[in-house]
Design a protein around this motif. Structure first.
Motif, PDB file in Angstrom:
ATOM      1  N   ARG A   1     -15.474   8.037 -14.498  1.00 40.77           N
ATOM      2  CA  ARG A   1     -15.259   8.860 -15.689  1.00 40.77           C
ATOM      3  C   ARG A   1     -16.121  10.119 -15.638  1.00 40.77           C
ATOM      4  N   ALA A   2     -17.376   9.969 -15.240  1.00 41.40           N
ATOM      5  CA  ALA A   2     -18.272  11.131 -15.145  1.00 41.40           C
ATOM      6  C   ALA A   2     -17.776  12.133 -14.110  1.00 41.40           C
ATOM      7  N   ASN A   3     -17.036  11.628 -13.120  1.00 34.67           N
ATOM      8  CA  ASN A   3     -16.510  12.489 -12.061  1.00 34.67           C
ATOM      9  C   ASN A   3     -15.146  13.090 -12.418  1.00 34.67           C
ATOM     10  N   GLY A   4     -14.647  12.770 -13.616  1.00 34.34           N
ATOM     11  CA  GLY A   4     -13.374  13.316 -14.068  1.00 34.34           C
ATOM     12  C   GLY A   4     -12.153  12.601 -13.526  1.00 34.34           C
ATOM     13  N   ALA A   5     -12.327  11.399 -12.977  1.00 36.08           N
ATOM     14  CA  ALA A   5     -11.196  10.666 -12.401  1.00 36.08           C
ATOM     15  C   ALA A   5     -10.255  10.184 -13.497  1.00 36.08           C
ATOM     16  N   LYS A   6      -8.968  10.182 -13.155  1.00 32.30           N
ATOM     17  CA  LYS A   6      -7.959   9.649 -14.073  1.00 32.30           C
ATOM     18  C   LYS A   6      -7.218   8.469 -13.458  1.00 32.30           C
ATOM     19  N   ASP A   7      -7.075   8.460 -12.143  1.00 31.96           N
ATOM     20  CA  ASP A   7      -6.372   7.354 -11.494  1.00 31.96           C
ATOM     21  C   ASP A   7      -7.266   6.683 -10.461  1.00 31.96           C
ATOM     22  N   VAL A   8      -7.152   5.362 -10.406  1.00 32.60           N
ATOM     23  CA  VAL A   8      -8.005   4.545  -9.552  1.00 32.60           C
ATOM     24  C   VAL A   8      -7.132   3.666  -8.659  1.00 32.60           C
ATOM     25  N   LEU A   9      -7.483   3.618  -7.396  1.00 37.86           N
ATOM     26  CA  LEU A   9      -6.891   2.675  -6.456  1.00 37.86           C
ATOM     27  C   LEU A   9      -7.896   1.560  -6.230  1.00 37.86           C
ATOM     28  N   GLU A  10      -7.496   0.314  -6.531  1.00 32.14           N
ATOM     29  CA  GLU A  10      -8.367  -0.808  -6.208  1.00 32.14           C
ATOM     30  C   GLU A  10      -7.790  -1.581  -5.034  1.00 32.14           C
ATOM     31  N   LEU A  11      -8.604  -1.759  -4.000  1.00 28.83           N
ATOM     32  CA  LEU A  11      -8.216  -2.516  -2.813  1.00 28.83           C
ATOM     33  C   LEU A  11      -8.789  -3.924  -2.921  1.00 28.83           C
ATOM     34  N   GLY A  12      -7.974  -4.928  -2.626  1.00 30.42           N
ATOM     35  CA  GLY A  12      -8.432  -6.308  -2.746  1.00 30.42           C
ATOM     36  C   GLY A  12      -8.609  -6.706  -4.196  1.00 30.42           C
TER      37      GLY A  12
ATOM     38  N   SER B   1      -2.627 -10.924  -1.181  1.00 29.92           N
ATOM     39  CA  SER B   1      -2.121 -12.136  -1.813  1.00 29.92           C
ATOM     40  C   SER B   1      -1.103 -11.780  -2.892  1.00 29.92           C
ATOM     41  N   ALA B   2       0.167 -12.087  -2.632  1.00 30.54           N
ATOM     42  CA  ALA B   2       1.200 -11.870  -3.646  1.00 30.54           C
ATOM     43  C   ALA B   2       0.948 -12.742  -4.865  1.00 30.54           C
ATOM     44  N   THR B   3       0.380 -13.922  -4.636  1.00 28.68           N
ATOM     45  CA  THR B   3       0.091 -14.846  -5.741  1.00 28.68           C
ATOM     46  C   THR B   3      -0.919 -14.241  -6.699  1.00 28.68           C
ATOM     47  N   GLY B   4      -2.010 -13.684  -6.159  1.00 30.09           N
ATOM     48  CA  GLY B   4      -3.003 -13.050  -7.010  1.00 30.09           C
ATOM     49  C   GLY B   4      -2.419 -11.893  -7.811  1.00 30.09           C
TER      50      GLY B   4
ATOM     51  N   VAL C   1       1.616  -5.463  -2.592  1.00 26.95           N
ATOM     52  CA  VAL C   1       1.073  -6.358  -1.585  1.00 26.95           C
ATOM     53  C   VAL C   1       0.800  -5.526  -0.341  1.00 26.95           C
ATOM     54  N   HIS C   2      -0.446  -5.545   0.116  1.00 23.40           N
ATOM     55  CA  HIS C   2      -0.808  -4.700   1.257  1.00 23.40           C
ATOM     56  C   HIS C   2      -1.944  -5.331   2.035  1.00 23.40           C
ATOM     57  N   ASP C   3      -1.823  -5.302   3.345  1.00 19.58           N
ATOM     58  CA  ASP C   3      -2.855  -5.756   4.276  1.00 19.58           C
ATOM     59  C   ASP C   3      -3.616  -4.526   4.739  1.00 19.58           C
ATOM     60  N   VAL C   4      -4.925  -4.470   4.467  1.00 18.42           N
ATOM     61  CA  VAL C   4      -5.684  -3.260   4.762  1.00 18.42           C
ATOM     62  C   VAL C   4      -5.874  -3.018   6.263  1.00 18.42           C
ATOM     63  N   ARG C   5      -5.388  -3.922   7.095  1.00 17.37           N
ATOM     64  CA  ARG C   5      -5.356  -3.634   8.530  1.00 17.37           C
ATOM     65  C   ARG C   5      -4.267  -2.621   8.862  1.00 17.37           C
TER      66      ARG C   5
END
Length: 220
Positions: free
Chosen positions: A43-54, A77-80, A101-105
């Motif tokens: 927020r302090a950096n002015g971000a509006k969109d966040v990508l969370e991996l895992g 994990s599609a289940t998660g 669903v994405h594998d970071v490899r």
């Protein structure tokens, strides 16, 4: 991690699928302390969109959405992620949340310079080789907009589990079916090459307790 340890990552994916199926919402609904801190920094950096991996079942992704960010959540994990989507709908957050669903490899399925901030809580210290971790961080830099912030946490070589359990090479040790790549400090520094390294904060989490670093770095 040697060539055959691609099988380890595949086994870990299956293990996490089973774990989320047997223990839905296993980490609870309260956000992690690193996510609370990250939201303040973003927020302090002015971000509006966040990508969370895992993102797993989404306790942190949901927190970011509650805090007003638009969130893209990925996990292998599609289940998660199904659990995350169900909770987002029940909390009225579906419009702020997308999942994949994405594998970071594999390369991130996002255009260049398309997100303001990236968050990864203990994702980089899973069953990934040092080479794969470097490739992932390069790709994170690609998808971040200039000035964007990347915050990640990892268990480090000062952790009580480091050097114990089943060794897989490349500082990866397995305990109770979960494989962890423990980070030496020089790996953190090398991953910050080409970035501005803002902070390496040591903290503890859980009952062992796990010993981690929370790393904040900015794309110039």
């Amino acid at each position: 991690m040697q060539h055959h340890d691609g099988d380890l990552a595949d086994t870990q994916q299956e293990h996490w699928q089973r774990t989320y199926a047997v223990h839905p919402g296993m980490y609870g609904q309260e956000p992690s302390a690193p996510a609370v801190h990250a939201a303040e920094v973003f927020r302090a950096n002015g971000a509006k969109d966040v990508l969370e991996l895992g993102a797993g079942h989404g306790r942190d992704a949901l927190y970011f959405a509650h805090e007003g960010f638009t969130v893209q959540a990925t996990d292998f994990s599609a289940t998660g992620l199904e659990q995350l989507k169900d909770t987002a709908r029940s909390q009225g957050l579906a419009e702020r949340m997308t999942t994949a669903v994405h594998d970071v490899r594999e390369p991130l399925p996002l255009p260049d310079a398309s997100v303001d901030a990236v968050f990864a809580h203990m994702l980089l210290c899973m069953a990934l080789s040092t080479q794969e971790i470097h490739a992932l961080v390069r790709d994170i830099r690609r998808v971040l907009r200039p000035g964007g912030v990347f915050i990640y946490t990892v268990r480090h070589t000062g952790d009580a589990h480091y050097g114990t359990g089943t060794p897989h090479g490349d500082d990866i040790y397995e305990h109770g079916g979960f494989a962890v790549h423990f980070f030496p400090r020089h790996l953190v520094d090398s991953l910050a090459d080409g970035w501005t390294l803002n902070e390496v904060h040591a903290f503890e989490e859980g009952e062992l307790p796990r010993r981690l670093w929370r790393v904040t770095q900015t794309r110039p």
